[in-house]
Design an enzyme around this catalytic site. Structure first.
Site, PDB file in Angstrom:
ATOM      1  N   ALA A 116       7.818  24.519   5.547  1.00 52.58           N
ATOM      2  CA  ALA A 116       9.183  24.887   5.166  1.00 52.58           C
ATOM      3  C   ALA A 116       9.369  26.394   5.293  1.00 52.58           C
ATOM      4  CB  ALA A 116       9.489  24.413   3.750  1.00 52.58           C
ATOM      5  N   SER A 118      12.093  27.796   7.908  1.00 55.80           N
ATOM      6  CA  SER A 118      13.464  28.111   8.324  1.00 55.80           C
ATOM      7  C   SER A 118      14.477  27.909   7.199  1.00 55.80           C
ATOM      8  CB  SER A 118      13.864  27.234   9.515  1.00 55.80           C
ATOM      9  OG  SER A 118      13.062  27.524  10.639  1.00 55.80           O
ATOM     10  N   GLY A 123      16.433  31.609  10.811  1.00 52.95           N
ATOM     11  CA  GLY A 123      15.669  30.721  11.666  1.00 52.95           C
ATOM     12  C   GLY A 123      14.734  31.526  12.544  1.00 52.95           C
ATOM     13  N   ILE A 156      13.887  21.458   8.444  1.00 58.93           N
ATOM     14  CA  ILE A 156      12.485  21.279   8.074  1.00 58.93           C
ATOM     15  C   ILE A 156      12.014  19.888   8.515  1.00 58.93           C
ATOM     16  CG2 ILE A 156      10.808  21.312   6.205  1.00 58.93           C
ATOM     17  CD1 ILE A 156      12.315  23.987   6.772  1.00 58.93           C
ATOM     18  N   GLN A 275      13.256  14.969  52.587  1.00 61.46           N
ATOM     19  CA  GLN A 275      12.682  16.282  52.316  1.00 61.46           C
ATOM     20  C   GLN A 275      13.217  16.884  51.018  1.00 61.46           C
ATOM     21  OE1 GLN A 275      13.680  20.009  54.589  1.00 61.46           O
ATOM     22  NE2 GLN A 275      11.578  19.731  55.345  1.00 61.46           N
ATOM     23  N   GLY A 336      18.338   8.550  38.846  1.00 64.62           N
ATOM     24  CA  GLY A 336      19.706   8.067  38.844  1.00 64.62           C
ATOM     25  C   GLY A 336      20.089   7.407  37.536  1.00 64.62           C
ATOM     26  N   GLU A 360       9.659  26.410  16.139  1.00 64.97           N
ATOM     27  CA  GLU A 360       8.483  27.289  16.113  1.00 64.97           C
ATOM     28  C   GLU A 360       8.709  28.551  16.956  1.00 64.97           C
ATOM     29  OE1 GLU A 360       4.571  25.513  16.260  1.00 64.97           O
ATOM     30  OE2 GLU A 360       5.401  23.570  15.713  1.00 64.97           O
TER      31      GLU A 360
END
Length: 381
Positions: A116, A118, A123, A156, A275, A336, A360
């Protein structure tokens, strides 16, 4: 560490982990509820001895573990990593009593840990924490001098369902990072509440509210005013392994793309004969390999005690997470519409891959760390 190649034993272990992910962990993950802690999955990770490996291994082995699990089951990888992130400060800075109380349960997958750090207003700038630890001489420690935690934590992982939290709060010994302390706070401590947040990534994330939560000296992790170092030591270990998580996702997306473009017919041949497609796949493969090498170079630097770990760790996380985003995005494009269908591997990876570029330490923070470390090396003595 200038290069990286796995030995035979390491290759076999990684193959074993990928098989475990598919055969034993993926079925448990699929039974879980997105945004909730999957305790049966955690228990299985403990039963297999994989949570123990998080605490008994160095950075290199941790990266191999996270990459291999991520390839086959991102939920298992994340559950394992969050246990390590939340409990590693206890291993490194906790007292004998704290380690004895909590780490056996973490290793077994019975006790859930959370990191814990942030807050709503802190942040990326972790030194700007506002959660207050106010002195409380008559607190939870029976009058020996404790604190009351007041404020909020946000974003968190494992909150609000974790069994204990490694909490970083401002005790005021100095300005900025110098006035932050680390505490081990059990989830049942009075005044601690939380709520889940509905996020893009499927693992549990929540907010925490501290309304005069009592903590005492026995809850400290390390020394007062030294909590920021506890946080940074943890992040320096786990940042390269976040890169390994990203590399595992990139490799899974790349392998799926190779199989698809080698078999899908279009315009009189298979997609891989075009290609534009072949060159795209070659770029995906090259970037993935480059990221992997940087991740394991950083892990090797950590294990050897190199002084440039912060720079290497930041480089590894930055390149690997940005690369994984690139590879997964292009994999979706080459597949797709089928890759957009709920439940498809790439649909799952597309949701998973975005968050590691933020948590992080966001990519921008990693660039700042890299630049500061480089300029520090050439600063006048």
């Amino acid at each position: 560490m200038t290069g990286f190649a796995l030995g035979v034993d390491q290759e076999e272990w990684c193959a074993h982990l990928r098989a475990l992910s598919a055969d034993r962990l993926r079925p448990l993950a699929e039974k879980g509820e997105p945004g909730r802690i999957n305790r049966p999955l955690l228990a299985e990770l403990g039963e297999l001895g994989l949570l123990e490996r998080v605490f008994a291994s160095g950075a290199l082995e941790l990266c191999l573990l996270r990459e291999s699990l991520a390839y086959g089951c991102t939920e298992a990888e994340t559950a394992l990593a969050l246990q390590g992130l939340g409990a590693y400060p206890v291993l490194r800075a906790g007292s004998e009593a704290q380690r004895a109380r909590w780490l056996p349960g973490v290793r077994a997958g019975r006790a859930v840990a959370a990191f814990a750090l942030s807050e709503p207003g802190a942040g990326s700038d972790a030194a700007a924490l506002a959660l207050e630890a106010a002195p409380d001489s008559g607190g939870a420690d029976g009058g020996r001098g404790g604190w009351r935690l007041s404020g909020e934590k946000c974003w968190i992982s494992n909150a609000p369902e974790a069994d204990f939290y490694t909490v970083f709060a401002r005790t005021g010994e100095g300005p900025g990072a110098k006035g932050v302390s680390a505490f081990l706070v059990p989830a049942d401590r009075p005044g601690l509440t939380g709520e889940p947040l509905d996020m893009l990534s499927p693992h549990p994330i929540g907010s925490l509210a501290f309304d005069g939560v009592p903590v005492g000296p026995e809850d400290l992790l390390g020394e007062p005013g030294r909590g920021f170092r506890v946080a940074m030591d943890t992040l320096n270990l786990f940042r390269p392994s976040v890169g390994a998580f990203a590399v595992g996702m990139a490799r899974a997306a790349l392998d799926a793309t190779l199989a698809h473009t080698a078999a899908r017919t279009a315009f009189g041949g298979v997609l891989g004969d075009l290609q534009a497609v072949a060159h795209r796949v070659a770029e995906m493969a090259t970037r993935t390999e480059a990221a992997r090498l940087l991740v394991y170079a950083a892990a090797g630097a950590y294990d050897s005690g190199s002084p440039d770990v912060p720079r290497r760790a930041a480089m590894a996380k930055l390149l690997a997470t940005e690369t994984a985003q690139y590879v997964v995005d292009h994999a979706v494009q080459l597949h797709g519409a089928v890759a957009l269908r709920r439940g498809h591997l790439l649909e799952h990876l597309y949701r998973e891959v975005r968050a590691p570029r933020i948590y992080e330490g966001a990519s921008e923070v990693q660039r700042t760390i890299i630049a500061k470390e480089m300029y520090r090396a050439v600063a006048p003595r």
